[in-house]
Design a protein around this motif. Structure first.
Motif, PDB file in Angstrom:
ATOM      1  N   LEU B  50       7.031  -0.006 -12.402  1.00 15.48           N
ATOM      2  CA  LEU B  50       5.701  -0.534 -12.100  1.00 15.48           C
ATOM      3  C   LEU B  50       4.764   0.577 -11.644  1.00 15.48           C
ATOM      4  CD1 LEU B  50       6.817  -3.812 -10.290  1.00 15.48           C
ATOM      5  CD2 LEU B  50       5.672  -3.647 -12.515  1.00 15.48           C
ATOM      6  N   VAL B  51       5.322   1.524 -10.918  1.00 12.09           N
ATOM      7  CA  VAL B  51       4.518   2.657 -10.468  1.00 12.09           C
ATOM      8  C   VAL B  51       4.111   3.519 -11.664  1.00 12.09           C
ATOM      9  CG1 VAL B  51       4.557   4.787  -9.123  1.00 12.09           C
ATOM     10  CG2 VAL B  51       5.500   2.681  -8.152  1.00 12.09           C
ATOM     11  N   ASP B  52       5.073   3.770 -12.542  1.00 14.10           N
ATOM     12  CA  ASP B  52       4.789   4.570 -13.741  1.00 14.10           C
ATOM     13  C   ASP B  52       3.683   3.945 -14.583  1.00 14.10           C
ATOM     14  OD1 ASP B  52       6.735   6.282 -12.950  1.00 14.10           O
ATOM     15  OD2 ASP B  52       8.197   5.759 -14.497  1.00 14.10           O
ATOM     16  N   ALA B  53       3.684   2.616 -14.607  1.00 15.09           N
ATOM     17  CA  ALA B  53       2.664   1.924 -15.393  1.00 15.09           C
ATOM     18  C   ALA B  53       1.312   1.931 -14.692  1.00 15.09           C
ATOM     19  CB  ALA B  53       3.112   0.484 -15.659  1.00 15.09           C
ATOM     20  N   GLY B  54       1.306   2.372 -13.451  1.00 19.44           N
ATOM     21  CA  GLY B  54       0.057   2.389 -12.700  1.00 19.44           C
ATOM     22  C   GLY B  54      -0.267   1.053 -12.063  1.00 19.44           C
ATOM     23  N   TYR B  55       0.733   0.193 -11.980  1.00 24.57           N
ATOM     24  CA  TYR B  55       0.499  -1.161 -11.476  1.00 24.57           C
ATOM     25  C   TYR B  55       0.735  -1.272  -9.973  1.00 24.57           C
ATOM     26  CZ  TYR B  55       0.493  -2.784 -16.347  1.00 24.57           C
ATOM     27  OH  TYR B  55       0.212  -2.985 -17.666  1.00 24.57           O
ATOM     28  N   VAL B  56       1.573  -0.392  -9.471  1.00 22.26           N
ATOM     29  CA  VAL B  56       1.957  -0.492  -8.058  1.00 22.26           C
ATOM     30  C   VAL B  56       1.799   0.869  -7.393  1.00 22.26           C
ATOM     31  CG1 VAL B  56       3.957  -0.763  -6.527  1.00 22.26           C
ATOM     32  CG2 VAL B  56       3.499  -2.484  -8.287  1.00 22.26           C
ATOM     33  N   LYS B  57       1.380   0.829  -6.155  1.00 25.68           N
ATOM     34  CA  LYS B  57       1.218   2.052  -5.384  1.00 25.68           C
ATOM     35  C   LYS B  57       2.275   2.083  -4.299  1.00 25.68           C
ATOM     36  CE  LYS B  57      -2.255   2.213  -2.732  1.00 25.68           C
ATOM     37  NZ  LYS B  57      -3.553   2.301  -2.024  1.00 25.68           N
ATOM     38  N   GLN B  58       2.842   3.256  -4.123  1.00 18.89           N
ATOM     39  CA  GLN B  58       3.880   3.448  -3.116  1.00 18.89           C
ATOM     40  C   GLN B  58       3.348   4.383  -2.052  1.00 18.89           C
ATOM     41  OE1 GLN B  58       7.002   4.941  -5.543  1.00 18.89           O
ATOM     42  NE2 GLN B  58       8.542   3.563  -4.708  1.00 18.89           N
ATOM     43  N   GLU B  59       3.533   4.039  -0.807  1.00 14.39           N
ATOM     44  CA  GLU B  59       3.116   4.940   0.264  1.00 14.39           C
ATOM     45  C   GLU B  59       4.130   4.881   1.385  1.00 14.39           C
ATOM     46  OE1 GLU B  59      -1.377   4.127   0.944  1.00 14.39           O
ATOM     47  OE2 GLU B  59      -0.441   2.187   0.520  1.00 14.39           O
ATOM     48  N   ARG B  60       4.219   5.973   2.100  1.00 13.58           N
ATOM     49  CA  ARG B  60       5.039   5.959   3.321  1.00 13.58           C
ATOM     50  C   ARG B  60       4.059   5.849   4.478  1.00 13.58           C
ATOM     51  NH1 ARG B  60      10.480   7.928   2.373  1.00 13.58           N
ATOM     52  NH2 ARG B  60      10.721   8.399   0.169  1.00 13.58           N
ATOM     53  N   LEU B  61       4.062   4.686   5.077  1.00 10.45           N
ATOM     54  CA  LEU B  61       3.079   4.390   6.125  1.00 10.45           C
ATOM     55  C   LEU B  61       3.770   4.200   7.459  1.00 10.45           C
ATOM     56  CD1 LEU B  61       1.016   1.651   4.237  1.00 10.45           C
ATOM     57  CD2 LEU B  61       0.353   4.035   4.585  1.00 10.45           C
ATOM     58  N   GLY B  62       2.973   4.160   8.491  1.00 14.30           N
ATOM     59  CA  GLY B  62       3.502   3.797   9.800  1.00 14.30           C
ATOM     60  C   GLY B  62       4.263   4.934  10.455  1.00 14.30           C
ATOM     61  N   SER B  63       4.859   4.610  11.556  1.00 11.05           N
ATOM     62  CA  SER B  63       5.516   5.644  12.339  1.00 11.05           C
ATOM     63  C   SER B  63       6.786   6.147  11.653  1.00 11.05           C
ATOM     64  CB  SER B  63       5.856   5.102  13.725  1.00 11.05           C
ATOM     65  OG  SER B  63       6.529   3.860  13.604  1.00 11.05           O
ATOM     66  N   ASP B  64       7.521   5.242  11.086  1.00 12.65           N
ATOM     67  CA  ASP B  64       8.753   5.629  10.407  1.00 12.65           C
ATOM     68  C   ASP B  64       8.475   5.873   8.928  1.00 12.65           C
ATOM     69  OD1 ASP B  64      11.236   5.973   9.313  1.00 12.65           O
ATOM     70  OD2 ASP B  64      12.162   4.351  10.436  1.00 12.65           O
ATOM     71  N   THR B  65       8.315   7.116   8.578  1.00 15.79           N
ATOM     72  CA  THR B  65       7.905   7.420   7.202  1.00 15.79           C
ATOM     73  C   THR B  65       9.076   7.424   6.216  1.00 15.79           C
ATOM     74  OG1 THR B  65       8.078   9.795   7.582  1.00 15.79           O
ATOM     75  CG2 THR B  65       5.924   8.781   7.935  1.00 15.79           C
ATOM     76  N   ARG B  66      10.214   6.997   6.689  1.00 15.54           N
ATOM     77  CA  ARG B  66      11.278   6.780   5.708  1.00 15.54           C
ATOM     78  C   ARG B  66      10.960   5.538   4.901  1.00 15.54           C
ATOM     79  NH1 ARG B  66      16.220   6.667   9.829  1.00 15.54           N
ATOM     80  NH2 ARG B  66      14.619   5.438  10.830  1.00 15.54           N
ATOM     81  N   ARG B  67      10.263   4.647   5.540  1.00 16.07           N
ATOM     82  CA  ARG B  67      10.003   3.359   4.919  1.00 16.07           C
ATOM     83  C   ARG B  67       8.854   3.432   3.931  1.00 16.07           C
ATOM     84  NH1 ARG B  67      12.387   1.109   9.910  1.00 16.07           N
ATOM     85  NH2 ARG B  67      13.661  -0.582   9.098  1.00 16.07           N
ATOM     86  N   VAL B  68       9.105   2.822   2.790  1.00 17.88           N
ATOM     87  CA  VAL B  68       8.112   2.822   1.725  1.00 17.88           C
ATOM     88  C   VAL B  68       7.395   1.483   1.701  1.00 17.88           C
ATOM     89  CG1 VAL B  68       7.871   2.777  -0.784  1.00 17.88           C
ATOM     90  CG2 VAL B  68       9.276   4.531   0.303  1.00 17.88           C
ATOM     91  N   TRP B  69       6.107   1.548   1.537  1.00 19.04           N
ATOM     92  CA  TRP B  69       5.305   0.326   1.437  1.00 19.04           C
ATOM     93  C   TRP B  69       4.737   0.219   0.036  1.00 19.04           C
ATOM     94  CZ3 TRP B  69       4.350  -2.925   5.789  1.00 19.04           C
ATOM     95  CH2 TRP B  69       4.965  -2.471   6.962  1.00 19.04           C
ATOM     96  N   LEU B  70       4.642  -1.004  -0.434  1.00 14.99           N
ATOM     97  CA  LEU B  70       4.185  -1.230  -1.800  1.00 14.99           C
ATOM     98  C   LEU B  70       2.936  -2.093  -1.808  1.00 14.99           C
ATOM     99  CD1 LEU B  70       7.599  -2.216  -3.440  1.00 14.99           C
ATOM    100  CD2 LEU B  70       6.557   0.064  -3.314  1.00 14.99           C
ATOM    101  N   SER B  71       2.076  -1.802  -2.762  1.00 12.86           N
ATOM    102  CA  SER B  71       0.934  -2.686  -2.977  1.00 12.86           C
ATOM    103  C   SER B  71       0.512  -2.580  -4.426  1.00 12.86           C
ATOM    104  CB  SER B  71      -0.215  -2.284  -2.061  1.00 12.86           C
ATOM    105  OG  SER B  71      -0.562  -0.927  -2.290  1.00 12.86           O
ATOM    106  N   MET B  72      -0.181  -3.591  -4.899  1.00 14.49           N
ATOM    107  CA  MET B  72      -0.695  -3.572  -6.262  1.00 14.49           C
ATOM    108  C   MET B  72      -1.904  -2.655  -6.336  1.00 14.49           C
ATOM    109  SD  MET B  72       1.283  -5.599  -7.922  1.00 14.49           S
ATOM    110  CE  MET B  72       0.549  -6.052  -9.507  1.00 14.49           C
ATOM    111  N   THR B  73      -2.034  -1.959  -7.430  1.00 12.71           N
ATOM    112  CA  THR B  73      -3.284  -1.245  -7.693  1.00 12.71           C
ATOM    113  C   THR B  73      -4.272  -2.238  -8.303  1.00 12.71           C
ATOM    114  OG1 THR B  73      -2.618  -0.690  -9.940  1.00 12.71           O
ATOM    115  CG2 THR B  73      -2.015   0.867  -8.209  1.00 12.71           C
ATOM    116  N   ARG B  74      -5.508  -1.815  -8.430  1.00 14.50           N
ATOM    117  CA  ARG B  74      -6.479  -2.705  -9.072  1.00 14.50           C
ATOM    118  C   ARG B  74      -6.026  -3.008 -10.496  1.00 14.50           C
ATOM    119  NH1 ARG B  74     -10.875  -0.029  -8.214  1.00 14.50           N
ATOM    120  NH2 ARG B  74     -11.360  -1.074  -6.257  1.00 14.50           N
ATOM    121  N   GLN B  75      -5.589  -1.942 -11.152  1.00 16.07           N
ATOM    122  CA  GLN B  75      -5.095  -2.097 -12.524  1.00 16.07           C
ATOM    123  C   GLN B  75      -3.911  -3.068 -12.597  1.00 16.07           C
ATOM    124  OE1 GLN B  75      -3.502   1.557 -14.072  1.00 16.07           O
ATOM    125  NE2 GLN B  75      -3.178   0.727 -16.127  1.00 16.07           N
ATOM    126  N   GLY B  76      -3.055  -2.946 -11.606  1.00 12.46           N
ATOM    127  CA  GLY B  76      -1.887  -3.815 -11.566  1.00 12.46           C
ATOM    128  C   GLY B  76      -2.267  -5.273 -11.384  1.00 12.46           C
TER     129      GLY B  76
END
Lengths: 100, 100
Positions: B50-76
């Motif tokens: 989904l990320v490769d397709a540009g549909y989903v964005k991955q970020e390491r947010l918050g205090s614990d940056t081991r954790r990955v957060w996901l959200s849809m892109t506009r395109q997604g």
DNA sequence: CAGGTTGTTTTCCATAGCGGAAACTATTGC
DNA sequence: GCAATAGTTTCCGCTATGGAAAACAACCTG
């Protein structure tokens, strides 16, 4: 409560085939073939998968017995309904996980 | 007019992932993982698609940056909407082929 | 900051699914 | 019988998938 997606029905071509048959009753295979964009062999295999699952019935009706007609079985209709319900459940996202 | 099913989104796991994200905004990967029943590696790969397709964005947010957060892109979001429209079109079977 | 732990990704491998072309079967119509 | 038509099966290559385990990243503790 959590209706599951039916892996037999879910793949795009088979979903379309089922949808056509649910809506259209008994249809000639060639009609289905023209509606989808598939080679004869590919279509034949997708239909065979539905027949193997007991979801679709194949009959040679009418004067020209080369022609195959397709229709949903009761079981197929039920499975399709369940699948659609599962899709709705997913898409409507009634169950939004809590983020806290 | 004929909205097409999106082959990136259609497979069951990815459809669920997208539905969760569309409904839930930004979610932790682990939350998604717990909701689906997938091994870490399998989930990672589906998300990567989904990320490769540009549909989903991955970020390491918050205090614990081991954790990955996901959200849809506009395109997604747009692709998802199109996909759902296509599903509705198929399921509602507005286009019943004429049998005559 | 070394070392252990947790979260995620990548590699490796085995398996399943898919689709087209071509070969094959069955049926029709001449 | 023979050509044409409708469908199916075989063969083959290719892509997708998933789990286990190795690798990597980031955190935490002493």
């Amino acid at each position: 409560m959590t209706a599951d997606l039916d892996p037999i029905i879910h793949p795009a071509h088979r979903l379309r085939i089922c949808a056509m048959l649910v809506a259209g009753g008994t249809l000639e295979l060639s009609v289905v073939k023209d509606h989808l964009d598939l080679s004869p062999s590919a279509l034949s295999k997708q239909v065979a998968a539905l027949v193997d699952a007991g979801y679709v019935k194949q009959e040679r009706l009418g004067s020209d017995t080369r022609r195959v007609w397709l229709s949903m079985t009761r079981q197929g209709r039920k499975a399709y309904q369940g699948h659609v319900d599962a899709l709705r459940e997913i898409v409507n996202a009634t169950t939004v996980p809590s983020t806290d």
